[in-house]
Each structure stands twice: as structure tokens, then as C-alpha cells.
Design a protein around this motif. Structure first.
Motif, PDB file in Angstrom:
ATOM      1  N   CYS A 246       0.788  -1.243   0.000  1.00  0.00           N
ATOM      2  CA  CYS A 246       0.000   0.000   0.000  1.00  0.00           C
ATOM      3  C   CYS A 246       0.814   1.284   0.000  1.00  0.00           C
ATOM      4  CB  CYS A 246      -0.949  -0.006   1.200  1.00  0.00           C
ATOM      5  SG  CYS A 246      -0.117  -0.064   2.812  1.00  0.00           S
ATOM      6  N   GLY A 247       2.109   1.239   0.403  1.00  0.00           N
ATOM      7  CA  GLY A 247       2.853   2.490   0.519  1.00  0.00           C
ATOM      8  C   GLY A 247       2.145   3.440   1.469  1.00  0.00           C
ATOM      9  N   TRP A 248       2.138   4.730   1.128  1.00  0.00           N
ATOM     10  CA  TRP A 248       1.489   5.706   2.016  1.00  0.00           C
ATOM     11  C   TRP A 248      -0.031   5.764   1.833  1.00  0.00           C
ATOM     12  CZ3 TRP A 248      -0.993   9.491  -0.699  1.00  0.00           C
ATOM     13  CH2 TRP A 248      -0.499   9.834  -1.964  1.00  0.00           C
ATOM     14  N   GLY A 249      -0.548   4.974   0.857  1.00  0.00           N
ATOM     15  CA  GLY A 249      -1.978   4.762   0.858  1.00  0.00           C
ATOM     16  C   GLY A 249      -2.857   5.265  -0.264  1.00  0.00           C
ATOM     17  N   PRO A 250      -2.361   5.691  -1.418  1.00  0.00           N
ATOM     18  CA  PRO A 250      -3.291   6.241  -2.411  1.00  0.00           C
ATOM     19  C   PRO A 250      -4.354   5.261  -2.871  1.00  0.00           C
ATOM     20  CG  PRO A 250      -1.077   5.977  -3.343  1.00  0.00           C
ATOM     21  CD  PRO A 250      -0.948   5.797  -1.874  1.00  0.00           C
ATOM     22  N   ILE A 251      -4.008   3.984  -3.041  1.00  0.00           N
ATOM     23  CA  ILE A 251      -5.007   3.013  -3.479  1.00  0.00           C
ATOM     24  C   ILE A 251      -5.961   2.694  -2.338  1.00  0.00           C
ATOM     25  CG2 ILE A 251      -5.364   0.652  -4.300  1.00  0.00           C
ATOM     26  CD1 ILE A 251      -2.670   0.887  -5.779  1.00  0.00           C
ATOM     27  N   SER A 252      -5.417   2.426  -1.151  1.00  0.00           N
ATOM     28  CA  SER A 252      -6.259   2.114   0.012  1.00  0.00           C
ATOM     29  C   SER A 252      -7.253   3.229   0.295  1.00  0.00           C
ATOM     30  CB  SER A 252      -5.389   1.905   1.259  1.00  0.00           C
ATOM     31  OG  SER A 252      -4.473   0.881   1.081  1.00  0.00           O
ATOM     32  N   LEU A 253      -6.768   4.450   0.302  1.00  0.00           N
ATOM     33  CA  LEU A 253      -7.629   5.583   0.621  1.00  0.00           C
ATOM     34  C   LEU A 253      -8.699   5.780  -0.452  1.00  0.00           C
ATOM     35  CD1 LEU A 253      -4.815   7.986   1.851  1.00  0.00           C
ATOM     36  CD2 LEU A 253      -6.363   6.635   3.275  1.00  0.00           C
ATOM     37  N   SER A 254      -8.324   5.554  -1.714  1.00  0.00           N
ATOM     38  CA  SER A 254      -9.304   5.662  -2.795  1.00  0.00           C
ATOM     39  C   SER A 254     -10.393   4.604  -2.643  1.00  0.00           C
ATOM     40  CB  SER A 254      -8.609   5.503  -4.154  1.00  0.00           C
ATOM     41  OG  SER A 254      -7.700   6.567  -4.389  1.00  0.00           O
ATOM     42  N   LEU A 255      -9.994   3.372  -2.295  1.00  0.00           N
ATOM     43  CA  LEU A 255     -10.980   2.314  -2.075  1.00  0.00           C
ATOM     44  C   LEU A 255     -11.913   2.672  -0.922  1.00  0.00           C
ATOM     45  CD1 LEU A 255      -8.704  -0.863  -2.387  1.00  0.00           C
ATOM     46  CD2 LEU A 255     -10.392  -0.083  -4.052  1.00  0.00           C
ATOM     47  N   ALA A 256     -11.330   3.179   0.163  1.00  0.00           N
ATOM     48  CA  ALA A 256     -12.132   3.507   1.350  1.00  0.00           C
ATOM     49  C   ALA A 256     -13.087   4.660   1.081  1.00  0.00           C
ATOM     50  CB  ALA A 256     -11.209   3.834   2.518  1.00  0.00           C
ATOM     51  N   LEU A 257     -12.643   5.646   0.314  1.00  0.00           N
ATOM     52  CA  LEU A 257     -13.514   6.768  -0.026  1.00  0.00           C
ATOM     53  C   LEU A 257     -14.657   6.309  -0.928  1.00  0.00           C
ATOM     54  CD1 LEU A 257     -10.777   9.465  -0.710  1.00  0.00           C
ATOM     55  CD2 LEU A 257     -12.568   9.658   1.026  1.00  0.00           C
ATOM     56  N   ALA A 258     -14.351   5.435  -1.886  1.00  0.00           N
ATOM     57  CA  ALA A 258     -15.368   4.992  -2.839  1.00  0.00           C
ATOM     58  C   ALA A 258     -16.346   3.993  -2.225  1.00  0.00           C
ATOM     59  CB  ALA A 258     -14.691   4.372  -4.068  1.00  0.00           C
ATOM     60  N   SER A 259     -15.886   3.225  -1.238  1.00  0.00           N
ATOM     61  CA  SER A 259     -16.713   2.175  -0.638  1.00  0.00           C
ATOM     62  C   SER A 259     -16.680   2.297   0.886  1.00  0.00           C
ATOM     63  CB  SER A 259     -16.221   0.798  -1.077  1.00  0.00           C
ATOM     64  OG  SER A 259     -16.322   0.639  -2.472  1.00  0.00           O
ATOM     65  N   PRO A 260     -17.381   3.287   1.434  1.00  0.00           N
ATOM     66  CA  PRO A 260     -17.296   3.533   2.879  1.00  0.00           C
ATOM     67  C   PRO A 260     -17.845   2.398   3.734  1.00  0.00           C
ATOM     68  CG  PRO A 260     -19.005   4.893   1.858  1.00  0.00           C
ATOM     69  CD  PRO A 260     -18.230   4.277   0.754  1.00  0.00           C
ATOM     70  N   HIS A 261     -18.630   1.484   3.142  1.00  0.00           N
ATOM     71  CA  HIS A 261     -19.180   0.376   3.916  1.00  0.00           C
ATOM     72  C   HIS A 261     -18.350  -0.901   3.789  1.00  0.00           C
ATOM     73  CE1 HIS A 261     -22.634   2.820   4.840  1.00  0.00           C
ATOM     74  NE2 HIS A 261     -22.844   3.033   3.553  1.00  0.00           N
ATOM     75  N   ALA A 262     -17.247  -0.813   3.025  1.00  0.00           N
ATOM     76  CA  ALA A 262     -16.338  -1.953   2.895  1.00  0.00           C
ATOM     77  C   ALA A 262     -15.235  -1.848   3.941  1.00  0.00           C
ATOM     78  CB  ALA A 262     -15.734  -1.980   1.490  1.00  0.00           C
ATOM     79  N   THR A 263     -14.540  -2.956   4.155  1.00  0.00           N
ATOM     80  CA  THR A 263     -13.352  -2.970   5.009  1.00  0.00           C
ATOM     81  C   THR A 263     -12.131  -3.062   4.106  1.00  0.00           C
ATOM     82  OG1 THR A 263     -14.514  -4.061   6.827  1.00  0.00           O
ATOM     83  CG2 THR A 263     -12.112  -4.188   6.833  1.00  0.00           C
ATOM     84  N   VAL A 264     -11.269  -2.059   4.176  1.00  0.00           N
ATOM     85  CA  VAL A 264     -10.088  -2.003   3.327  1.00  0.00           C
ATOM     86  C   VAL A 264      -8.877  -2.459   4.130  1.00  0.00           C
ATOM     87  CG1 VAL A 264      -8.583  -0.512   1.955  1.00  0.00           C
ATOM     88  CG2 VAL A 264     -11.071  -0.130   1.952  1.00  0.00           C
ATOM     89  N   TRP A 265      -8.177  -3.428   3.588  1.00  0.00           N
ATOM     90  CA  TRP A 265      -6.933  -3.906   4.192  1.00  0.00           C
ATOM     91  C   TRP A 265      -5.769  -3.312   3.417  1.00  0.00           C
ATOM     92  CZ3 TRP A 265      -7.017  -6.874   8.613  1.00  0.00           C
ATOM     93  CH2 TRP A 265      -8.277  -7.379   8.989  1.00  0.00           C
ATOM     94  N   ALA A 266      -5.040  -2.413   4.055  1.00  0.00           N
ATOM     95  CA  ALA A 266      -3.846  -1.799   3.472  1.00  0.00           C
ATOM     96  C   ALA A 266      -2.651  -2.581   4.004  1.00  0.00           C
ATOM     97  CB  ALA A 266      -3.754  -0.333   3.870  1.00  0.00           C
ATOM     98  N   VAL A 267      -2.022  -3.367   3.134  1.00  0.00           N
ATOM     99  CA  VAL A 267      -1.003  -4.312   3.572  1.00  0.00           C
ATOM    100  C   VAL A 267       0.363  -3.916   3.026  1.00  0.00           C
ATOM    101  CG1 VAL A 267      -0.233  -6.712   3.387  1.00  0.00           C
ATOM    102  CG2 VAL A 267      -2.637  -6.204   3.834  1.00  0.00           C
ATOM    103  N   ASP A 268       1.340  -3.878   3.925  1.00  0.00           N
ATOM    104  CA  ASP A 268       2.707  -3.563   3.540  1.00  0.00           C
ATOM    105  C   ASP A 268       3.637  -4.118   4.611  1.00  0.00           C
ATOM    106  OD1 ASP A 268       5.158  -2.022   2.647  1.00  0.00           O
ATOM    107  OD2 ASP A 268       3.677  -0.986   1.421  1.00  0.00           O
ATOM    108  N   VAL A 269       4.902  -4.320   4.247  1.00  0.00           N
ATOM    109  CA  VAL A 269       5.891  -4.735   5.253  1.00  0.00           C
ATOM    110  C   VAL A 269       6.549  -3.530   5.909  1.00  0.00           C
ATOM    111  CG1 VAL A 269       6.351  -6.919   4.075  1.00  0.00           C
ATOM    112  CG2 VAL A 269       7.768  -4.907   3.551  1.00  0.00           C
ATOM    113  N   ASN A 270       6.400  -2.365   5.288  1.00  0.00           N
ATOM    114  CA  ASN A 270       7.067  -1.149   5.738  1.00  0.00           C
ATOM    115  C   ASN A 270       6.224  -0.470   6.828  1.00  0.00           C
ATOM    116  OD1 ASN A 270       7.948   1.599   5.918  1.00  0.00           O
ATOM    117  ND2 ASN A 270       8.915   1.414   3.894  1.00  0.00           N
ATOM    118  N   GLU A 271       6.712  -0.508   8.060  1.00  0.00           N
ATOM    119  CA  GLU A 271       5.951   0.043   9.183  1.00  0.00           C
ATOM    120  C   GLU A 271       5.740   1.542   9.050  1.00  0.00           C
ATOM    121  OE1 GLU A 271       4.369  -1.409  11.472  1.00  0.00           O
ATOM    122  OE2 GLU A 271       5.175  -3.429  11.670  1.00  0.00           O
TER     123      GLU A 271
END
Length: 213
Positions: free
Chosen positions: A68-93
Motif C-alpha cells: 500500500c505504501g502511504w496509501g493512495p489506493i487504500s484511501l481511494s478504495l475507502a472513499l469509494a466504498s465507505p461500507h467496505a473494510t479495506v486492508w492496506a497491507v505492507d511490510v514497511n511500518e
């Protein structure tokens, strides 16, 4: 960054926090990025191509942003689908911390920013969206996809964006041969030097074949 890479688990370089202006899912925002993560100064071109050439995400269920990096895809998914659960997965803390910070700033409460090990084993995904970490090397990349693609729900799709010059076509061939039972793999579009690859997991009974353009 010294020896740090965007796929380093705990970057040793200074954070060097910065603010950037972006537009995600039609919403303008100013978000936080940092050194030691992927594309800290802007939304990467490949990610932009992916976001512009994928359908709206499912309105509910579990959605995965892999790498996910800093989140552009995750955040876009969450904005578009507020009733979904978005898992932003990365190894970089550091990247995960930025996703949490940016989600909070946007008022999004449906984003789980976690390491791969923290995703429950019984969770399956209604879509996977990814600008995968090509530079981890072919073996690690293949292991990554073999771990997550089978966690698609039946009749669900994964969408990946890969640079043509970094092996998109060979990756497409590998996926087609690896996921050959119950899956279809094809190139959805090409833009700005990137391929968007679509992986469909068929259901039982199988869904109809994908009509190529």
C-alpha cells in the motif's frame, strides 16, 4: 535513503515528513508522506494508471491493497466504498503509519493498515488492487502473488499495474500458467508505459469466459 528500500520493514532513514496535494476518488486532499516509502512526493504514475482504469470497487466486504505504501489506493478504495473494510497491507511500518495518519485525516474508519501477518487467515477479498513491489525480485514477487491471489472470493477480480519495461508481459504469462485452474488472466489496458493486468477467479459453476477486446 542509504540502504533503505520502500520494502524495508523498518526504515532507518529520517522520516522527513512532507505534505502533498492529491486527488483521490474525486476528492482533493493534502496528505502526509515521508522518506523511506514508495513515491513520497506524488501519486506514482503506475498507481495513477491503475486508479484511472479500474471499475468502482465493491460497495461492501473485504478489499485488499497489496503493497500500500502511504496509501493512495487504500484511501481511494475507502472513499469509494465507505461500507467496505479495506486492508492496506505492507511490510514497511513507516508506510503503514502514514496510511493510518492519512485515513484519520480523511475521516475514514474502514481502513486496516497492517503487515501481511496481521490479516486474519479466514478473510477473503472481493477485490485486490495493487501496484506490486516489482523490485523485490522475481522470486519474492511470485511468492507474494501465490499467497494472495488465491484469497480472492469466487467471481472476484485482482487488478495489478506493472511497468512494461519491468516485466509486465512476462508476469502476465507467469500468472496465466500459475493460476490456470479456475482463473483467467489478461491485459485490461496499457497506458503511459504501464500494463493493467486483471485476474478473475471464477466461481462454481464457472463464470463465463472473459471476452477480449
Amino acid at each position: 535513503m542509504g540502504s533503505d528500500h520502500y520494502f524495508t520493514a523498518a526504515p532507518a532513514s529520517p522520516e522527513n515528513l512532507r505534505r502533498i496535494k492529491v486527488t483521490l476518488a474525486g476528492r482533493e486532499a493534502e496528505l502526509t508522506t515521508a522518506a523511506g516509502v514508495f513515491s513520497p512526493d506524488h501519486v506514482d504514475v503506475g498507481t495513477s494508471v491503475l486508479l484511472a482504469n479500474t471499475p468502482p470497487p465493491p460497495p461492501s466486504g473485504h478489499l485488499l491493497d497489496l503493497g500500500c505504501g502511504w496509501g493512495p489506493i487504500s484511501l481511494s478504495l475507502a472513499l469509494a466504498s465507505p461500507h467496505a473494510t479495506v486492508w492496506a497491507v505492507d511490510v514497511n511500518e513507516r508506510a503503514l503509519d502514514l496510511v493510518r495518519r492519512n485515513a484519520a485525516e480523511l475521516g475514514l474508519h474502514n481502513v486496516n493498515a497492517v503487515t501481511p501477518e496481521d490479516v486474519p487467515a479466514d478473510v477473503s477479498f472481493r477485490t485486490i488492487r495493487s501496484n506490486p513491489p516489482i523490485r523485490v525480485g522475481k522470486s519474492e514477487l511470485h511468492d507474494l502473488l501465490e499467497r494472495w491471489i488465491p484469497r480472492l472470493d469466487e467471481r472476484a477480480d485482482a487488478w495489478l499495474v506493472v511497468s512494461r519495461n519491468l516485466g509486465a508481459d512476462s508476469l502476465q504469462r507467469w500468472m496465466a500458467s500459475t493460476f490456470d485452474g479456475g482463473y483467467s488472466v489478461y491485459r485490461a489496458t496499457t497506458g503511459r508505459g504501464f500494463r493493467v493486468l486483471k485476474v478473475r477467479r471464477h466461481g462454481t459453476p464457472p463464470t463465463e469466459g472473459i471476452a477480449l477486446p
